[in-house]
Scaffold this motif. Structure first.
Motif, PDB file in Angstrom:
ATOM      1  N   LYS A  52       0.757  -1.261   0.085  1.00 37.91           N
ATOM      2  CA  LYS A  52      -0.104   0.147   0.202  1.00 37.91           C
ATOM      3  C   LYS A  52       0.956   1.185  -0.016  1.00 37.91           C
ATOM      4  O   LYS A  52       1.848   1.268   0.722  1.00 37.91           O
ATOM      5  CB  LYS A  52      -0.865   0.052   1.162  1.00 37.91           C
ATOM      6  CG  LYS A  52      -1.783   1.196   1.419  1.00 37.91           C
ATOM      7  CD  LYS A  52      -1.414   2.155   2.465  1.00 37.91           C
ATOM      8  CE  LYS A  52      -2.143   3.355   2.318  1.00 37.91           C
ATOM      9  NZ  LYS A  52      -1.510   4.366   3.383  1.00 37.91           N
TER      10      LYS A  52
ATOM     11  N   GLY B  18       0.898   5.412   0.424  1.00 40.60           N
ATOM     12  CA  GLY B  18      -0.063   6.312   0.962  1.00 40.60           C
ATOM     13  C   GLY B  18       0.314   7.648   0.079  1.00 40.60           C
ATOM     14  O   GLY B  18       1.045   7.784  -0.925  1.00 40.60           O
ATOM     15  N   GLY B  19      -0.527   8.711   0.238  1.00 40.58           N
ATOM     16  CA  GLY B  19      -0.654   9.858  -0.664  1.00 40.58           C
ATOM     17  C   GLY B  19       0.773  10.602  -1.183  1.00 40.58           C
ATOM     18  O   GLY B  19       1.047  10.699  -1.837  1.00 40.58           O
TER      19      GLY B  19
ATOM     20  N   THR C 238       5.149   4.465   3.711  1.00 46.05           N
ATOM     21  CA  THR C 238       4.574   5.825   3.862  1.00 46.05           C
ATOM     22  C   THR C 238       5.768   6.762   4.167  1.00 46.05           C
ATOM     23  O   THR C 238       6.821   6.587   3.681  1.00 46.05           O
ATOM     24  CB  THR C 238       3.719   5.740   5.375  1.00 46.05           C
ATOM     25  OG1 THR C 238       3.114   6.952   5.787  1.00 46.05           O
ATOM     26  CG2 THR C 238       4.400   5.236   6.364  1.00 46.05           C
TER      27      THR C 238
ATOM     28  N   VAL D 107       7.226   8.024   6.960  1.00 44.94           N
ATOM     29  CA  VAL D 107       8.188   7.722   8.105  1.00 44.94           C
ATOM     30  C   VAL D 107       8.596   6.285   7.885  1.00 44.94           C
ATOM     31  O   VAL D 107       8.282   5.577   7.261  1.00 44.94           O
ATOM     32  CB  VAL D 107       7.377   7.700   9.345  1.00 44.94           C
ATOM     33  CG1 VAL D 107       7.129   9.168  10.067  1.00 44.94           C
ATOM     34  CG2 VAL D 107       6.052   7.045   9.588  1.00 44.94           C
TER      35      VAL D 107
ATOM     36  N   GLY E  54       8.841   4.141  10.100  1.00 44.61           N
ATOM     37  CA  GLY E  54       8.146   2.845  10.976  1.00 44.61           C
ATOM     38  C   GLY E  54       7.355   3.292  11.995  1.00 44.61           C
ATOM     39  O   GLY E  54       6.969   4.549  12.070  1.00 44.61           O
TER      40      GLY E  54
ATOM     41  N   TYR F  32       6.493   4.749  15.725  1.00 45.91           N
ATOM     42  CA  TYR F  32       7.476   5.435  16.864  1.00 45.91           C
ATOM     43  C   TYR F  32       6.608   5.467  18.233  1.00 45.91           C
ATOM     44  O   TYR F  32       5.351   5.065  18.068  1.00 45.91           O
ATOM     45  CB  TYR F  32       7.778   6.949  16.462  1.00 45.91           C
ATOM     46  CG  TYR F  32       9.055   6.859  15.314  1.00 45.91           C
ATOM     47  CD1 TYR F  32       8.876   6.556  14.180  1.00 45.91           C
ATOM     48  CD2 TYR F  32      10.062   7.315  15.909  1.00 45.91           C
ATOM     49  CE1 TYR F  32       9.841   6.687  13.382  1.00 45.91           C
ATOM     50  CE2 TYR F  32      11.313   7.482  15.130  1.00 45.91           C
ATOM     51  CZ  TYR F  32      10.899   7.062  13.766  1.00 45.91           C
ATOM     52  OH  TYR F  32      12.194   7.261  12.791  1.00 45.91           O
TER      53      TYR F  32
ATOM     54  N   SER G  24       5.624   7.576  19.643  1.00 47.93           N
ATOM     55  CA  SER G  24       4.871   8.935  19.758  1.00 47.93           C
ATOM     56  C   SER G  24       5.112   9.503  18.183  1.00 47.93           C
ATOM     57  O   SER G  24       6.229   9.184  17.691  1.00 47.93           O
ATOM     58  CB  SER G  24       5.026   9.855  20.807  1.00 47.93           C
ATOM     59  OG  SER G  24       3.913  10.420  21.126  1.00 47.93           O
ATOM     60  N   ASP G  25       3.982  10.141  17.587  1.00 43.48           N
ATOM     61  CA  ASP G  25       4.461  10.898  16.444  1.00 43.48           C
ATOM     62  C   ASP G  25       5.492  11.888  16.406  1.00 43.48           C
ATOM     63  O   ASP G  25       5.638  12.637  17.328  1.00 43.48           O
ATOM     64  CB  ASP G  25       3.170  11.764  16.135  1.00 43.48           C
ATOM     65  CG  ASP G  25       3.041  12.342  14.958  1.00 43.48           C
ATOM     66  OD1 ASP G  25       4.262  12.365  14.240  1.00 43.48           O
ATOM     67  OD2 ASP G  25       2.018  12.855  14.370  1.00 43.48           O
ATOM     68  N   PRO G  26       6.712  11.427  15.756  1.00 43.33           N
ATOM     69  CA  PRO G  26       8.025  11.923  15.597  1.00 43.33           C
ATOM     70  C   PRO G  26       7.937  13.454  15.173  1.00 43.33           C
ATOM     71  O   PRO G  26       8.648  14.266  15.587  1.00 43.33           O
ATOM     72  CB  PRO G  26       8.699  11.110  14.498  1.00 43.33           C
ATOM     73  CG  PRO G  26       7.835  10.340  13.767  1.00 43.33           C
ATOM     74  CD  PRO G  26       6.422  10.128  14.571  1.00 43.33           C
TER      75      PRO G  26
ATOM     76  N   MET H 119      -3.242   2.387  19.789  1.00 43.59           N
ATOM     77  CA  MET H 119      -2.575   3.388  19.666  1.00 43.59           C
ATOM     78  C   MET H 119      -3.032   4.219  18.553  1.00 43.59           C
ATOM     79  O   MET H 119      -3.359   5.259  18.351  1.00 43.59           O
ATOM     80  CB  MET H 119      -1.065   3.184  19.174  1.00 43.59           C
ATOM     81  CG  MET H 119      -0.312   3.050  20.506  1.00 43.59           C
ATOM     82  SD  MET H 119       1.707   3.090  20.167  1.00 43.59           S
ATOM     83  CE  MET H 119       2.044   4.461  19.342  1.00 43.59           C
TER      84      MET H 119
ATOM     85  N   ALA I 162      -2.924   7.916  16.951  1.00 47.76           N
ATOM     86  CA  ALA I 162      -1.725   7.546  16.001  1.00 47.76           C
ATOM     87  C   ALA I 162      -2.051   7.555  14.600  1.00 47.76           C
ATOM     88  O   ALA I 162      -2.310   6.389  14.193  1.00 47.76           O
ATOM     89  CB  ALA I 162      -0.874   6.215  16.491  1.00 47.76           C
ATOM     90  N   GLY I 163      -2.022   8.763  13.918  1.00 49.38           N
ATOM     91  CA  GLY I 163      -2.411   8.546  12.501  1.00 49.38           C
ATOM     92  C   GLY I 163      -2.032   7.729  11.514  1.00 49.38           C
ATOM     93  O   GLY I 163      -2.197   7.603  10.248  1.00 49.38           O
ATOM     94  N   VAL I 164      -0.636   7.216  11.736  1.00 48.30           N
ATOM     95  CA  VAL I 164       0.243   6.433  11.114  1.00 48.30           C
ATOM     96  C   VAL I 164      -0.515   5.219  10.431  1.00 48.30           C
ATOM     97  O   VAL I 164      -0.175   4.776   9.077  1.00 48.30           O
ATOM     98  CB  VAL I 164       1.611   6.133  11.561  1.00 48.30           C
ATOM     99  CG1 VAL I 164       1.328   5.267  12.762  1.00 48.30           C
ATOM    100  CG2 VAL I 164       2.329   5.597  10.703  1.00 48.30           C
TER     101      VAL I 164
HETATM  102  P1  ADP Z   1       0.174   7.920   4.529  1.00 48.92           P
HETATM  103  O1  ADP Z   1      -0.383   9.202   3.629  1.00 48.92           O
HETATM  104  O2  ADP Z   1       1.317   7.384   3.917  1.00 48.92           O
HETATM  105  O3  ADP Z   1      -1.237   7.042   4.614  1.00 48.92           O
HETATM  106  P2  ADP Z   1      -0.131   9.289   6.854  1.00 48.92           P
HETATM  107  O4  ADP Z   1      -0.036  10.741   6.925  1.00 48.92           O
HETATM  108  O5  ADP Z   1      -1.396   8.678   7.118  1.00 48.92           O
HETATM  109  O6  ADP Z   1       0.649   8.652   5.580  1.00 48.92           O
HETATM  110  O7  ADP Z   1       0.762   8.590   8.090  1.00 48.92           O
HETATM  111  C1  ADP Z   1       1.954   8.904   8.328  1.00 48.92           C
HETATM  112  C2  ADP Z   1       2.294  10.084   9.516  1.00 48.92           C
HETATM  113  O8  ADP Z   1       1.747   9.417  10.508  1.00 48.92           O
HETATM  114  C3  ADP Z   1       3.670  10.326   9.751  1.00 48.92           C
HETATM  115  O9  ADP Z   1       4.117  11.409   8.880  1.00 48.92           O
HETATM  116  C4  ADP Z   1       3.571  10.893  11.204  1.00 48.92           C
HETATM  117  O10 ADP Z   1       3.789  12.237  11.418  1.00 48.92           O
HETATM  118  C5  ADP Z   1       2.237  10.298  11.849  1.00 48.92           C
HETATM  119  N1  ADP Z   1       2.425   9.507  12.770  1.00 48.92           N
HETATM  120  C6  ADP Z   1       1.432   9.606  14.086  1.00 48.92           C
HETATM  121  N2  ADP Z   1       1.688   8.889  15.034  1.00 48.92           N
HETATM  122  C7  ADP Z   1       3.067   8.222  14.523  1.00 48.92           C
HETATM  123  C8  ADP Z   1       3.888   7.098  15.486  1.00 48.92           C
HETATM  124  N3  ADP Z   1       3.422   6.569  16.515  1.00 48.92           N
HETATM  125  N4  ADP Z   1       4.677   6.636  14.580  1.00 48.92           N
HETATM  126  C9  ADP Z   1       4.918   6.890  13.357  1.00 48.92           C
HETATM  127  N5  ADP Z   1       4.318   7.868  12.718  1.00 48.92           N
HETATM  128  C10 ADP Z   1       3.230   8.439  13.201  1.00 48.92           C
END
Ligand code: ADP
Ligand code: ASP
Ligand code: MG
Length: 408
Positions: free
Chosen positions: A7, A9-10, A173, A175, A177, A179, A181-183, A203, A208-210
C-alpha cells in the motif's frame, strides 16, 4: 505462488517521480516471483483539496456527493500507477472498489467493508498482471459508491491481504516505521522494530494517525503481519504482528494525541435505568462516533451529567441531536466544547505494573496541565485536556515514561 499487498500512501505517490518509484518497487516484488496487489491512495493532499472545494460550494455538502467526489482521488492515482508499470514493460491493471467487488454497508463517508470478491483480482493476477486497487472505497449492494473514512486505504490493504491470504501487507509511508509517539510532535520519539496488534490497535484508535485502526483489526483477526516502512528506502520498518516476547516488561509502549475532538455534555439526565441506553442508541442511529463516555451523578444521584467525546467534524451534528433529545425528555442544557485534546498512554504491560496512572497524573500536574476528565480501559489511560495544553501534555507523558529510551 506467494502473494504480497503493497500500500502506498498519499505522499508516496505525490508526483510522477514518486509514482514511478512505487511502480518499480512493485515490479521488483513481481520479478522476485510474487503475485503483487498494490493499494494506492490519492496523490499528495488531493483528498484535503477536494474536501476544501466541497466546503467552498456548499455549507453542508451531501454525504453521498462527498463520496462521489473523494473516490475520484484514488481513481487518478491507480490509473497513473498502471500506466507507469506498463511503461516499464510490465503488465498491470487498475481497479476501483466497485470493479473488484469490494462491498460495503451503506453509511456514506464512513462505510465498513462487508465482503470482498476474490474472483476478478485472482483472474488478473493469474494472467500475470500487477493489480492496482483504489484505496478507501467500495460500493454497496445497490452499486452506490462509498468511502471508508479518512486514512482508510490502510484498511483496504489489510482487508485485501486477509481475503487473498497474503504473506504480508506492506504499508509504504513517509515515516520509516512506528514510533513511540508521532515523531513530528515528539522529536525524541523512538522507532520500534515490532509492536503487537493490540497495542497498535489502541495507539491507532487513540490518535496515532500512521495507521487506520480498522486495518489493524483485519491484520489481527486474520493473522496478517503488517510491515510499516518508508517508501524512500529499503530499510526495514516496524512489524505489527503477534508478539509476546518481553511484552509485560514495559508498562507503557507509546503515547498518543488526538486533536480533532469535541466533547458534548448533557446535563440533568434522569438517573433511571434505560435512559443512557436510549441516549446512546439515538446517537448511534445518527452515525455519530462516540469516543469516550463520561458520567457524573448530581443531586444525590437523582440526575446525571452524561458526556461523550466525538470527532470535531461531528460536533455540531451531535449537539443538534442531543439538544433535540434534551428538549423531548426534559434534560438540562447541552454543552459543546470544541477546544479539547486527548492524550493517551498505551501498553499491555499496564495490566501487571502498578502506579502507571499515578505517574501520568503526577507528571501532568507538575507540568501544570489541568485534566478535564479521565478514561481507562485494560491497556489504555486517556485524559482530556484543553486544546492549548495537548502537545505539551503528550511530550510530558512521553518523557515521564522514558519512552525515548530503549526498554531495559
Ligand atoms: P500516508 O499518507 O502514507 O497514509 P499518514 O500521514 O497517514 O501517511 O501517516 C504517516 C504520518 O503518521 C507520519 O508522517 C507521522 O507524522 C504520523 N504519525 C502519527 N503517529 C505516529 C507514530 N506513532 N509513529 C510514526 N508516525 C506517526
Ligand atoms: N485518500 C484518503 C485520505 O486522504 C484515504 C487514504 O489516504 O488512506 O483520507
Ligand atoms: Mg494514512
Amino acid at each position: 505462488m506467494s502473494l504480497i499487498v503493497q500500500k502506498f500512501g498519499g505522499t508516496s505517490v505525490a508526483d510522477a517521480a514518486k509514482i514511478q518509484r512505487a511502480a518499480r518497487r512493485a515490479i521488483r516484488a513481481k520479478l522476485d516471483g510474487k503475485q503483487v496487489v498494490m493499494v494506492v491512495s490519492a496523490m499528495g493532499k488531493t483528498t484535503d483539496i477536494l474536501v476544501g472545494l466541497a466546503r467552498e460550494v456548499a455549507k453542508t455538502p451531501p454525504k453521498r456527493e462527498m463520496d462521489m467526489l473523494l473516490s475520484t482521488g484514488e481513481q487518478v492515482s491507480i490509473a497513473l500507477m498502471a500506466m507507469a508499470i506498463h511503461d516499464a514493460g510490465h503488465a498491470a491493471i487498475s481497479l476501483t472498489g466497485g470493479q473488484l467487488g469490494l462491498i460495503t454497508d451503506s453509511v456514506h463517508t464512513q462505510a465498513r467493508i462487508q465482503e470482498i470478491s476474490r474472483e476478478r483480482i485472482s483472474e488478473e493476477l493469474n494472467a500475470g498482471k500487477i493489480v492496482i486497487v483504489a484505496g478507501f472505497q467500495g460500493i454497496d449492494e445497490s452499486g452506490e459508491i462509498y468511502t471508508l473514512g479518512r486514512g482508510a486505504s490502510d484498511t483496504t490493504a489489510a482487508a485485501l491481504a486477509a481475503v487473498l491470504g497474503a504473506e504480508i501487507c506492506e504499508i509504504y509511508t513517509d515515516v520509516d516505521g512506528i514510533y513511540t509517539s508521532d515523531p513530528r510532535k515528539v522529536p525524541q520519539a523512538r522507532k520500534m522494530d515490532v509492536i503487537n496488534y493490540d497495542e497498535m490497535l489502541e495507539m491507532a484508535a487513540t490518535g496515532a494517525g500512521v495507521m487506520h485502526s480498522r486495518a489493524i483489526e483485519f491484520g489481527k483477526k486474520f493473522g496478517v503481519p503488517i510491515h510499516v516502512r518508508s517508501s524512500l528506502t529499503d530499510q526495514p520498518g516496524t512489524m505489527i504482528m503477534e508478539h509476546k516476547e518481553g511484552l509485560e516488561d514495559v508498562a507503557v509502549r507509546g503515547a498518543t494525541l488526538k486533536e480533532d475532538l469535541a466533547t458534548i455534555v448533557m446535563s440533568r439526565v434522569q438517573n433511571t435505568p434505560g435512559v443512557a441506553a436510549e441516549v446512546f442508541a439515538e446517537v448511534a442511529r445518527n452515525h455519530i462516533l462516540v469516543d469516550d463516555i463520561i458520567q457524573n451523578f448530581i443531586e444525590d444521584g437523582k440526575f446525571a451529567n452524561i458526556g461523550f467525546s466525538t470527532n470535531q467534524s461531528q460536533g455540531q451534528e451531535a449537539l443538534e441531536i442531543c439538544q433535540r433529545m434534551a428538549k423531548e425528555r426534559g434534560f438540562g442544557p447541552v454543552d459543546l466544547d470544541e477546544k479539547v485534546n486527548k492524550v493517551s498512554i498505551v501498553g499491555v504491560g499496564m495490566r501487571s505494573h502498578v502506579g502507571v496512572a499515578s505517574t501520568m497524573f503526577r507528571a501532568l500536574s507538575e507540568a501544570k496541565i489541568n485534566i478535564d476528565s479521565i478514561s481507562t480501559s485494560e491497556i489504555v489511560i486517556s485524559v482530556i485536556v484543553r486544546e492549548e495544553d495537548g502537545l505539551r501534555a503528550l511530550q510530558t507523558v512521553h518523557k515521564a515514561f522514558k519512552l525515548d529510551q530503549p526498554p531495559a
